[in-house]
Design a protein around this motif. Structure first.
Motif, PDB file in Angstrom:
ATOM      1  N   GLN A  99       0.843  -1.179   0.000  1.00 30.93           N
ATOM      2  CA  GLN A  99       0.000   0.000   0.000  1.00 30.93           C
ATOM      3  C   GLN A  99       0.886   1.238   0.000  1.00 30.93           C
ATOM      4  OE1 GLN A  99      -2.296   0.471   3.467  1.00 30.93           O
ATOM      5  NE2 GLN A  99      -3.395   2.267   2.735  1.00 30.93           N
ATOM      6  N   TYR A 100       0.552   2.102  -0.869  1.00 30.67           N
ATOM      7  CA  TYR A 100       1.341   3.316  -0.948  1.00 30.67           C
ATOM      8  C   TYR A 100       0.591   4.478  -0.332  1.00 30.67           C
ATOM      9  CZ  TYR A 100       4.559   0.887  -3.864  1.00 30.67           C
ATOM     10  OH  TYR A 100       5.474   0.012  -4.322  1.00 30.67           O
ATOM     11  N   GLN A 101       1.123   4.946   0.648  1.00 30.14           N
ATOM     12  CA  GLN A 101       0.567   6.141   1.266  1.00 30.14           C
ATOM     13  C   GLN A 101       1.720   7.135   1.400  1.00 30.14           C
ATOM     14  OE1 GLN A 101      -0.972   4.695   4.925  1.00 30.14           O
ATOM     15  NE2 GLN A 101      -2.948   4.161   4.021  1.00 30.14           N
ATOM     16  N   TYR A 102       1.558   8.192   0.747  1.00 28.79           N
ATOM     17  CA  TYR A 102       2.635   9.171   0.771  1.00 28.79           C
ATOM     18  C   TYR A 102       2.184  10.395   1.523  1.00 28.79           C
ATOM     19  CZ  TYR A 102       4.673   6.193  -2.636  1.00 28.79           C
ATOM     20  OH  TYR A 102       5.185   5.119  -3.259  1.00 28.79           O
ATOM     21  N   GLN A 103       2.905  10.660   2.465  1.00 26.85           N
ATOM     22  CA  GLN A 103       2.602  11.854   3.241  1.00 26.85           C
ATOM     23  C   GLN A 103       3.719  12.871   3.032  1.00 26.85           C
ATOM     24  OE1 GLN A 103       2.131  10.456   7.213  1.00 26.85           O
ATOM     25  NE2 GLN A 103      -0.039   9.984   6.901  1.00 26.85           N
ATOM     26  N   GLN A 104       3.270  13.995   2.813  1.00 26.45           N
ATOM     27  CA  GLN A 104       4.249  15.053   2.619  1.00 26.45           C
ATOM     28  C   GLN A 104       4.608  15.667   3.968  1.00 26.45           C
ATOM     29  OE1 GLN A 104       2.848  18.177   0.238  1.00 26.45           O
ATOM     30  NE2 GLN A 104       4.852  19.184   0.084  1.00 26.45           N
ATOM     31  N   THR A 105       5.840  15.654   4.234  1.00 26.85           N
ATOM     32  CA  THR A 105       6.314  16.267   5.470  1.00 26.85           C
ATOM     33  C   THR A 105       6.911  17.616   5.165  1.00 26.85           C
ATOM     34  OG1 THR A 105       8.469  15.282   5.247  1.00 26.85           O
ATOM     35  CG2 THR A 105       6.809  13.982   6.378  1.00 26.85           C
ATOM     36  N   ASP A 106       7.421  18.237   6.160  1.00 27.53           N
ATOM     37  CA  ASP A 106       7.977  19.572   5.959  1.00 27.53           C
ATOM     38  C   ASP A 106       9.162  19.546   5.027  1.00 27.53           C
ATOM     39  OD1 ASP A 106       7.269  20.559   9.332  1.00 27.53           O
ATOM     40  OD2 ASP A 106       6.075  20.641   7.478  1.00 27.53           O
ATOM     41  N   GLN A 145      14.725  24.126  -4.792  1.00 23.51           N
ATOM     42  CA  GLN A 145      14.113  23.239  -3.811  1.00 23.51           C
ATOM     43  C   GLN A 145      12.691  23.694  -3.483  1.00 23.51           C
ATOM     44  OE1 GLN A 145      15.751  20.650  -3.004  1.00 23.51           O
ATOM     45  NE2 GLN A 145      14.298  19.737  -1.548  1.00 23.51           N
ATOM     46  N   GLU A 146      12.468  24.973  -3.380  1.00 21.12           N
ATOM     47  CA  GLU A 146      11.143  25.490  -3.062  1.00 21.12           C
ATOM     48  C   GLU A 146      10.141  25.160  -4.151  1.00 21.12           C
ATOM     49  OE1 GLU A 146      10.054  26.748  -0.262  1.00 21.12           O
ATOM     50  OE2 GLU A 146      12.043  26.276   0.523  1.00 21.12           O
ATOM     51  N   GLU A 147      10.642  25.186  -5.407  1.00 22.20           N
ATOM     52  CA  GLU A 147       9.755  24.842  -6.525  1.00 22.20           C
ATOM     53  C   GLU A 147       9.303  23.394  -6.439  1.00 22.20           C
ATOM     54  OE1 GLU A 147       9.928  24.549 -11.369  1.00 22.20           O
ATOM     55  OE2 GLU A 147      11.306  25.900 -10.320  1.00 22.20           O
ATOM     56  N   ILE A 148      10.252  22.561  -6.065  1.00 20.10           N
ATOM     57  CA  ILE A 148       9.902  21.138  -5.909  1.00 20.10           C
ATOM     58  C   ILE A 148       8.811  20.980  -4.873  1.00 20.10           C
ATOM     59  CG2 ILE A 148      10.767  18.915  -5.097  1.00 20.10           C
ATOM     60  CD1 ILE A 148      13.475  19.701  -6.255  1.00 20.10           C
ATOM     61  N   LYS A 149       8.971  21.621  -3.788  1.00 15.59           N
ATOM     62  CA  LYS A 149       7.989  21.486  -2.715  1.00 15.59           C
ATOM     63  C   LYS A 149       6.624  21.972  -3.144  1.00 15.59           C
ATOM     64  CE  LYS A 149      11.101  21.724   1.257  1.00 15.59           C
ATOM     65  NZ  LYS A 149      11.439  22.475   2.490  1.00 15.59           N
ATOM     66  N   GLU A 150       6.599  23.091  -3.828  1.00 19.09           N
ATOM     67  CA  GLU A 150       5.325  23.624  -4.273  1.00 19.09           C
ATOM     68  C   GLU A 150       4.646  22.674  -5.241  1.00 19.09           C
ATOM     69  OE1 GLU A 150       4.649  26.345  -1.844  1.00 19.09           O
ATOM     70  OE2 GLU A 150       3.320  26.263  -3.591  1.00 19.09           O
ATOM     71  N   LYS A 151       5.482  22.144  -6.138  1.00 25.66           N
ATOM     72  CA  LYS A 151       4.941  21.201  -7.122  1.00 25.66           C
ATOM     73  C   LYS A 151       4.319  19.997  -6.420  1.00 25.66           C
ATOM     74  CE  LYS A 151       4.733  20.323 -11.615  1.00 25.66           C
ATOM     75  NZ  LYS A 151       4.148  21.255 -12.578  1.00 25.66           N
TER      76      LYS A 151
END
Lengths: 162, 294
Positions: free
Chosen positions: B112-119, B162-168
């Motif tokens: 099962q894939y559950q992806y949680q985005q962390t900080d 890096q910020e762009e990646i996070k926003e994406k």
């Protein structure tokens, strides 16, 4: 066959099959055990046995149980020559013909005795006896013929002694 | 054959047995009129007819009887019913297990894939664990592969802020994101991705081009030496069991392992993972699972 029909079979044939078995076994208890076992087998299969076939099923089962029992206890006692046995062991005179026949019957080979018992006691046809004892119809007829000849010879020997 | 002095015994026995016809009985009686000395022999044959002793009875016949009334259910019937039910259950369970689990030889795992985005990054979370808590394959120490050996590719990576990646990532992925066949196929067909085992190249050409390819590359230090295939643990088996109740989708062939595994870029690859895998999608209560075999 329903449970009720099974119980009717008990009432109708328990005595007959017991007499038949008792003729070949010396022990009352052994004969009872074999009859009980035959009825247990009949009950176990009562759903698959038709009521009109119950009697022959019962006698056949009891007969084969008896054969197994005799083999197990090594009581096979084939006496081919009844007249010789009669000559050798007639210290006492058999006056009663019925007793004489009973004694002669015990000296018959088992297969002849069983054929004539089923014929006279239960009135089975040669074909039915053959099915129960795993014999052909002509074999049954021959065995009965030989049995009656032997019994008659035994009776003649008794009459001569008298 | 007519009755005569040589065969009269057979006739007499047939007579007392009741086997003679009326005509034959008459013939025998006529024969005896000429041989009266044989009548006594016929009487003896008659005496060989056994009569049952009616005083001999089976005592206590009631002991042989069985209860009548009510429905008699034999043990055989119970066994038959139980065997039928057991067979149906076993066949059903076996089929579902086979569909969901295939064979150990295929090295199939339902995950099962559950992806949680962390900080800071994506954390792989199958239960509540972070990626750091996942089992690490220590059995065969591997030499860590440096995906950034190529300066050019490294530069490309570094060129993405890096910020762009996070926003994406925030925009494209839900907190719990699942990957299914349709999306994976879309990656393969519409974008005509040249599947490559090197996640860096994939990142270089298609980074975030499709929202299902979650390849948020960060730094080299985040390449964790984890192999999902090699670490089938208790959680996997639990998920296998859960997946039995799911719907099994169609099999995709020719899809790279990490095509459907966004966590793959985090993982250390070796050349053996270039193998083509077959994948089944399984959807259970809104969660997508996939089974795969190489």
């Amino acid at each position: 066959m329903t449970p009720k029909e099974y119980n009717e079979t008990v009432d109708a044939w328990a005595d007959g099959v017991y007499r038949f078995i008792r003729k070949s076994l010396k022990s009352d208890d052994d004969a009872r055990d074999i009859v009980q076992n035959a009825f247990e087998i009949l009950w176990k299969n009562h759903e698959n046995v038709q009521f009109d076939k119950a009697k022959s099923y019962l006698f056949s089962t009891a007969y084969h149980n008896m054969i197994d029992h005799i083999r197990k206890h090594k009581r096979m006692d084939y006496v081919e020559e009844i007249d010789e046995a009669a000559k050798g062991g007639t210290a006492e005179v058999q006056v009663d013909v019925k007793e004489a026949i009973e004694k002669a019957l015990q000296k018959l080979p088992d297969v002849q005795k069983n054929c004539v018992l089923l014929r006279d006691y239960e009135g089975y046809s040669y074909e039915e006896i053959g099915e129960m004892l795993h014999l052909s119809e002509s074999q049954v007829k021959v065995y009965i013929f030989r049995a009656r000849q032997s019994l008659k010879e035994y009776l003649i020997s008794i009459h001569h002694l008298i | 054959m007519k009755i005569n002095i040589n065969n009269y015994e057979e006739w007499m026995i047939d007579y007392i047995e009741g086997n003679l016809s009326d005509a034959q009985v008459k013939e025998m009686q006529e024969f005896l009129t000429f041989h009266p000395e044989l009548k006594a022999e016929l009487d003896l044959f008659n005496e060989t007819k056994l009569q049952p002793d009616t005083t001999v009875v089976f005592e206590n016949k009631e002991s042989l009887k069985k209860a009548v009334g009510g429905r008699v259910v034999t043990m055989y019937s119970w066994v038959k019913y139980a065997a039928s039910v057991a067979a149906v259950v076993m066949v059903f369970a076996g089929v579902r297990w086979f569909n969901s689990n295939n064979t150990t030889e295929d090295n199939v795992a339902i995950k099962q894939y559950q992806y949680q985005q962390t900080d800071n990054n994506f954390a792989f979370d199958r239960t509540t664990d972070s990626i750091e808590q996942l089992p690490v394959d220590n059995t065969t120490p591997k030499e860590e592969k440096n995906y950034f050996a190529d300066n050019k590719k490294k530069n490309v990576i570094e060129a993405i802020p890096q910020e762009e990646i996070k926003e994406k990532i925030k925009r494209e992925l839900n907190p719990i994101q699942s990957i299914d066949f349709a999306k994976a196929n879309k990656i393969k067909t519409e974008n005509k991705i040249e599947i490559n085992s090197n996640p860096i190249e994939l990142l270089e050409e298609n980074t975030f081009a499709n929202n299902t390819i979650a390849t948020p590359k960060t730094t080299n230090s985040q390449l964790t030496n984890i192999s999902l295939n090699d670490n089938k643990n208790v959680i996997d088996w639990w998920q296998d069991a859960v997946a039995i109740g799911g719907e099994v989708g169609e099999v995709i062939e020719g899809v790279k392992d990490y095509d459907l595994n966004p966590i793959e870029p985090f993982l250390k690859h070796d050349d053996t993972q270039n193998d083509v895998v077959k994948t089944k999608n399984i959807n259970i209560l809104g969660f997508n699972y996939y089974s795969r075999k190489k």
